[in-house]
Every structure is written in C-alpha cells, then in structure tokens.
Design a protein around this motif. Structure first.
Motif, PDB file in Angstrom:
ATOM      1  N   SER A  23     -40.515   3.723 106.069  1.00 32.58           N
ATOM      2  CA  SER A  23     -41.025   2.346 106.221  1.00 32.58           C
ATOM      3  C   SER A  23     -42.365   1.799 106.260  1.00 32.58           C
ATOM      4  CB  SER A  23     -39.993   1.432 107.041  1.00 32.58           C
ATOM      5  OG  SER A  23     -40.263   1.989 108.374  1.00 32.58           O
ATOM      6  N   LEU A  24     -42.981   2.823 106.944  1.00 30.08           N
ATOM      7  CA  LEU A  24     -44.480   2.567 106.923  1.00 30.08           C
ATOM      8  C   LEU A  24     -45.216   3.164 105.819  1.00 30.08           C
ATOM      9  CD1 LEU A  24     -46.778   1.929 108.941  1.00 30.08           C
ATOM     10  CD2 LEU A  24     -46.698   4.331 109.694  1.00 30.08           C
ATOM     11  N   GLN A  25     -45.598   2.371 104.990  1.00 31.60           N
ATOM     12  CA  GLN A  25     -46.673   2.717 103.862  1.00 31.60           C
ATOM     13  C   GLN A  25     -48.038   2.689 104.150  1.00 31.60           C
ATOM     14  OE1 GLN A  25     -45.192   1.012 100.436  1.00 31.60           O
ATOM     15  NE2 GLN A  25     -43.015   1.345 100.817  1.00 31.60           N
ATOM     16  N   ALA A  26     -48.901   3.276 103.385  1.00 28.72           N
ATOM     17  CA  ALA A  26     -50.274   3.286 103.775  1.00 28.72           C
ATOM     18  C   ALA A  26     -50.931   4.097 102.381  1.00 28.72           C
ATOM     19  CB  ALA A  26     -50.848   4.167 105.008  1.00 28.72           C
ATOM     20  N   ILE A  27     -52.175   3.329 102.266  1.00 30.65           N
ATOM     21  CA  ILE A  27     -52.947   3.824 101.260  1.00 30.65           C
ATOM     22  C   ILE A  27     -54.184   4.749 101.982  1.00 30.65           C
ATOM     23  CG2 ILE A  27     -54.747   3.275  99.334  1.00 30.65           C
ATOM     24  CD1 ILE A  27     -51.831   2.735  98.880  1.00 30.65           C
ATOM     25  N   VAL A  28     -54.315   5.856 101.497  1.00 32.07           N
ATOM     26  CA  VAL A  28     -55.433   6.855 102.039  1.00 32.07           C
ATOM     27  C   VAL A  28     -56.504   7.382 101.225  1.00 32.07           C
ATOM     28  CG1 VAL A  28     -55.724   8.948 103.518  1.00 32.07           C
ATOM     29  CG2 VAL A  28     -53.813   7.862 103.517  1.00 32.07           C
ATOM     30  N   ARG A  29     -57.694   6.814 101.441  1.00 29.36           N
ATOM     31  CA  ARG A  29     -58.731   7.197 100.600  1.00 29.36           C
ATOM     32  C   ARG A  29     -59.651   8.194 101.254  1.00 29.36           C
ATOM     33  NH1 ARG A  29     -58.137   1.841 100.679  1.00 29.36           N
ATOM     34  NH2 ARG A  29     -57.727   0.963  98.483  1.00 29.36           N
ATOM     35  N   ILE A  30     -59.873   9.169 100.416  1.00 25.99           N
ATOM     36  CA  ILE A  30     -60.338  10.503 101.013  1.00 25.99           C
ATOM     37  C   ILE A  30     -61.601  10.933 100.338  1.00 25.99           C
ATOM     38  CG2 ILE A  30     -59.975  13.009 101.122  1.00 25.99           C
ATOM     39  CD1 ILE A  30     -56.773  12.247 101.050  1.00 25.99           C
ATOM     40  N   SER A  31     -62.711  11.165 100.997  1.00 21.66           N
ATOM     41  CA  SER A  31     -63.917  11.952 100.426  1.00 21.66           C
ATOM     42  C   SER A  31     -63.804  13.420 100.611  1.00 21.66           C
ATOM     43  CB  SER A  31     -65.112  11.567 100.980  1.00 21.66           C
ATOM     44  OG  SER A  31     -65.190   9.912 100.687  1.00 21.66           O
ATOM     45  N   VAL A  49     -46.226  11.653 100.640  1.00 24.08           N
ATOM     46  CA  VAL A  49     -47.010  11.411  99.611  1.00 24.08           C
ATOM     47  C   VAL A  49     -46.192  11.267  98.323  1.00 24.08           C
ATOM     48  CG1 VAL A  49     -48.802  12.689  97.837  1.00 24.08           C
ATOM     49  CG2 VAL A  49     -48.767  13.270 100.198  1.00 24.08           C
ATOM     50  N   GLN A  50     -46.458   9.805  97.908  1.00 28.87           N
ATOM     51  CA  GLN A  50     -45.581   9.236  96.547  1.00 28.87           C
ATOM     52  C   GLN A  50     -46.448   9.641  95.601  1.00 28.87           C
ATOM     53  OE1 GLN A  50     -42.326   7.747  97.743  1.00 28.87           O
ATOM     54  NE2 GLN A  50     -42.840   9.075  99.290  1.00 28.87           N
ATOM     55  N   SER A  51     -47.709   9.308  95.377  1.00 25.92           N
ATOM     56  CA  SER A  51     -48.792   9.193  94.131  1.00 25.92           C
ATOM     57  C   SER A  51     -50.206   9.272  94.775  1.00 25.92           C
ATOM     58  CB  SER A  51     -48.331   8.079  93.447  1.00 25.92           C
ATOM     59  OG  SER A  51     -48.881   6.805  94.116  1.00 25.92           O
ATOM     60  N   GLY A  52     -50.996   9.715  93.598  1.00 25.57           N
ATOM     61  CA  GLY A  52     -52.211   9.718  93.948  1.00 25.57           C
ATOM     62  C   GLY A  52     -53.115   9.369  92.509  1.00 25.57           C
ATOM     63  N   LEU A  53     -54.285   9.148  93.143  1.00 29.13           N
ATOM     64  CA  LEU A  53     -55.513   8.898  91.884  1.00 29.13           C
ATOM     65  C   LEU A  53     -56.639   9.727  92.368  1.00 29.13           C
ATOM     66  CD1 LEU A  53     -55.311   4.963  91.888  1.00 29.13           C
ATOM     67  CD2 LEU A  53     -54.307   6.479  90.152  1.00 29.13           C
ATOM     68  N   ALA A  54     -57.216  10.448  91.441  1.00 30.26           N
ATOM     69  CA  ALA A  54     -58.484  11.005  91.324  1.00 30.26           C
ATOM     70  C   ALA A  54     -59.574   9.961  90.856  1.00 30.26           C
ATOM     71  CB  ALA A  54     -58.459  11.928  90.301  1.00 30.26           C
ATOM     72  N   LEU A  55     -60.614   9.671  91.909  1.00 34.70           N
ATOM     73  CA  LEU A  55     -61.421   8.518  91.635  1.00 34.70           C
ATOM     74  C   LEU A  55     -62.986   8.926  91.441  1.00 34.70           C
ATOM     75  CD1 LEU A  55     -60.069   6.239  94.788  1.00 34.70           C
ATOM     76  CD2 LEU A  55     -59.579   6.083  92.137  1.00 34.70           C
ATOM     77  N   VAL A  56     -63.665   8.193  90.930  1.00 37.90           N
ATOM     78  CA  VAL A  56     -65.067   8.340  90.906  1.00 37.90           C
ATOM     79  C   VAL A  56     -65.772   6.952  91.637  1.00 37.90           C
ATOM     80  CG1 VAL A  56     -67.064   8.291  89.324  1.00 37.90           C
ATOM     81  CG2 VAL A  56     -65.173   9.402  88.652  1.00 37.90           C
ATOM     82  N   GLY A  57     -66.544   7.536  92.579  1.00 36.51           N
ATOM     83  CA  GLY A  57     -66.934   6.278  93.406  1.00 36.51           C
ATOM     84  C   GLY A  57     -67.164   6.590  95.012  1.00 36.51           C
ATOM     85  N   GLU A  58     -66.747   5.904  95.691  1.00 40.55           N
ATOM     86  CA  GLU A  58     -67.159   6.164  97.128  1.00 40.55           C
ATOM     87  C   GLU A  58     -65.937   7.162  97.810  1.00 40.55           C
ATOM     88  OE1 GLU A  58     -67.122   3.817 101.628  1.00 40.55           O
ATOM     89  OE2 GLU A  58     -67.699   2.712  99.626  1.00 40.55           O
ATOM     90  N   LEU A  61     -60.204  10.579  96.040  1.00 45.79           N
ATOM     91  CA  LEU A  61     -58.981  10.895  95.945  1.00 45.79           C
ATOM     92  C   LEU A  61     -58.244   9.595  96.856  1.00 45.79           C
ATOM     93  CD1 LEU A  61     -56.666  12.446  94.697  1.00 45.79           C
ATOM     94  CD2 LEU A  61     -56.631  13.659  97.210  1.00 45.79           C
ATOM     95  N   GLU A  62     -57.246   8.960  96.165  1.00 42.67           N
ATOM     96  CA  GLU A  62     -56.421   7.921  96.774  1.00 42.67           C
ATOM     97  C   GLU A  62     -54.990   8.254  96.731  1.00 42.67           C
ATOM     98  OE1 GLU A  62     -57.215   3.546  96.550  1.00 42.67           O
ATOM     99  OE2 GLU A  62     -55.300   3.631  95.673  1.00 42.67           O
ATOM    100  N   LEU A  63     -54.390   8.338  98.043  1.00 40.01           N
ATOM    101  CA  LEU A  63     -52.929   8.638  98.213  1.00 40.01           C
ATOM    102  C   LEU A  63     -52.021   7.628  98.572  1.00 40.01           C
ATOM    103  CD1 LEU A  63     -53.346  12.056 100.216  1.00 40.01           C
ATOM    104  CD2 LEU A  63     -53.220  11.833  97.727  1.00 40.01           C
ATOM    105  N   ARG A  64     -51.037   7.377  97.984  1.00 42.86           N
ATOM    106  CA  ARG A  64     -49.911   6.297  98.362  1.00 42.86           C
ATOM    107  C   ARG A  64     -49.033   7.166  99.303  1.00 42.86           C
ATOM    108  NH1 ARG A  64     -45.295   5.102  95.893  1.00 42.86           N
ATOM    109  NH2 ARG A  64     -44.366   3.349  97.046  1.00 42.86           N
ATOM    110  N   LEU A  65     -48.883   6.768 100.459  1.00 41.64           N
ATOM    111  CA  LEU A  65     -48.026   7.284 101.242  1.00 41.64           C
ATOM    112  C   LEU A  65     -46.862   6.524 101.815  1.00 41.64           C
ATOM    113  CD1 LEU A  65     -50.556   9.012 104.038  1.00 41.64           C
ATOM    114  CD2 LEU A  65     -49.662   9.950 101.803  1.00 41.64           C
ATOM    115  N   ALA A  66     -45.493   6.988 102.009  1.00 45.99           N
ATOM    116  CA  ALA A  66     -44.398   6.287 102.602  1.00 45.99           C
ATOM    117  C   ALA A  66     -44.061   7.271 103.957  1.00 45.99           C
ATOM    118  CB  ALA A  66     -43.455   6.294 101.686  1.00 45.99           C
ATOM    119  N   CYS A  67     -44.673   6.796 104.933  1.00 44.44           N
ATOM    120  CA  CYS A  67     -44.147   7.520 106.304  1.00 44.44           C
ATOM    121  C   CYS A  67     -42.940   7.169 106.966  1.00 44.44           C
ATOM    122  CB  CYS A  67     -45.527   7.455 107.079  1.00 44.44           C
ATOM    123  SG  CYS A  67     -46.913   8.352 106.296  1.00 44.44           S
ATOM    124  N   THR A  68     -42.511   7.992 107.854  1.00 39.50           N
ATOM    125  CA  THR A  68     -41.354   7.797 108.668  1.00 39.50           C
ATOM    126  C   THR A  68     -41.918   6.885 109.874  1.00 39.50           C
ATOM    127  OG1 THR A  68     -41.781   9.775 109.825  1.00 39.50           O
ATOM    128  CG2 THR A  68     -39.940   9.625 107.982  1.00 39.50           C
TER     129      THR A  68
END
Length: 108
Positions: A23-31, A49-58, A61-68
């Motif tokens: 039930s705890l969802q988060a977006i994690v941006r990683i350099s 880890v539910q999904s992710g995006l490879a990014l160009v910018g700051e 990588l961006e991960l969508r998490l659904a944690c316990t």
C-alpha cells in the motif's frame, strides 16, 4: 491511538494472495554513479519495483515502487546506494490521478 496513514488505497485482494499488501507507493529518481544500474536485476531482486523509465536529464532512472511499508522502502533505497547510485530521491505517492472522461457537446 491513531490509525496508520494509508497513502494509496489497496484494491481488492486477489483470492489466495499470500504476500503482504503493497500500500505504500513511491516514485524513486536515481542518478547513476560511474556504472549504470541494471533495471532488470533491480526488478527481479525487489518485488516492490512495478515499472521504470530510463531518462535524460537530472535523473537517469525513475522507478515506480509499491512497498509493504516504510521499512521495505528504506531497504530498497539503501540497496540502490550500495548498487552504485550516486543520488536517490524518493517521493511518496499520495493518490493516483486518472483523467475524467471527456464530455462532448454539440456545436451550435
């Protein structure tokens, strides 16, 4: 005693589900550090880890998490640092937004 904060409501639990609710969802941006992180390995290692995006910018990588809960989120953030992430930024998801259906009006 106060009730625990539920940031994003759970949907109906599938019949016979043995794993805890996520039930705890988060977006994690990683350099990345000097070596890019392996998304497939992260997704296989952490069921949150539910999904992710490879990014160009700051962020790289961006991960969508659904944690316990907060403990699993802290564990994943620490593992990302150990895996070589130079920067990990966590945003908690308060609610999911979905667009309302468009109502078409006749043109006069």
């Amino acid at each position: 005693m106060t009730a625990p904060l539920r940031l994003v409501p759970d949907g109906p639990a599938p019949a016979g589900r043995a794993e805890p609710a996520r039930s705890l969802q988060a977006i994690v941006r990683i350099s990345h550090g000097p070596v890019p992180l392996d998304f497939d390995r992260l997704a296989a290692e952490f069921p949150a880890v539910q999904s992710g995006l490879a990014l160009v910018g700051e962020a790289d990588l961006e991960l969508r998490l659904a944690c316990t809960g907060p403990e699993e989120l802290r564990t994943i953030a620490a593992a990302l640092h150990r895996a070589g992430a130079a920067k990990v930024h966590v945003d908690l998801v308060l609610r999911a937004l979905t667009p309302a259906p468009v109502t078409l009006r006749p043109v006069p």
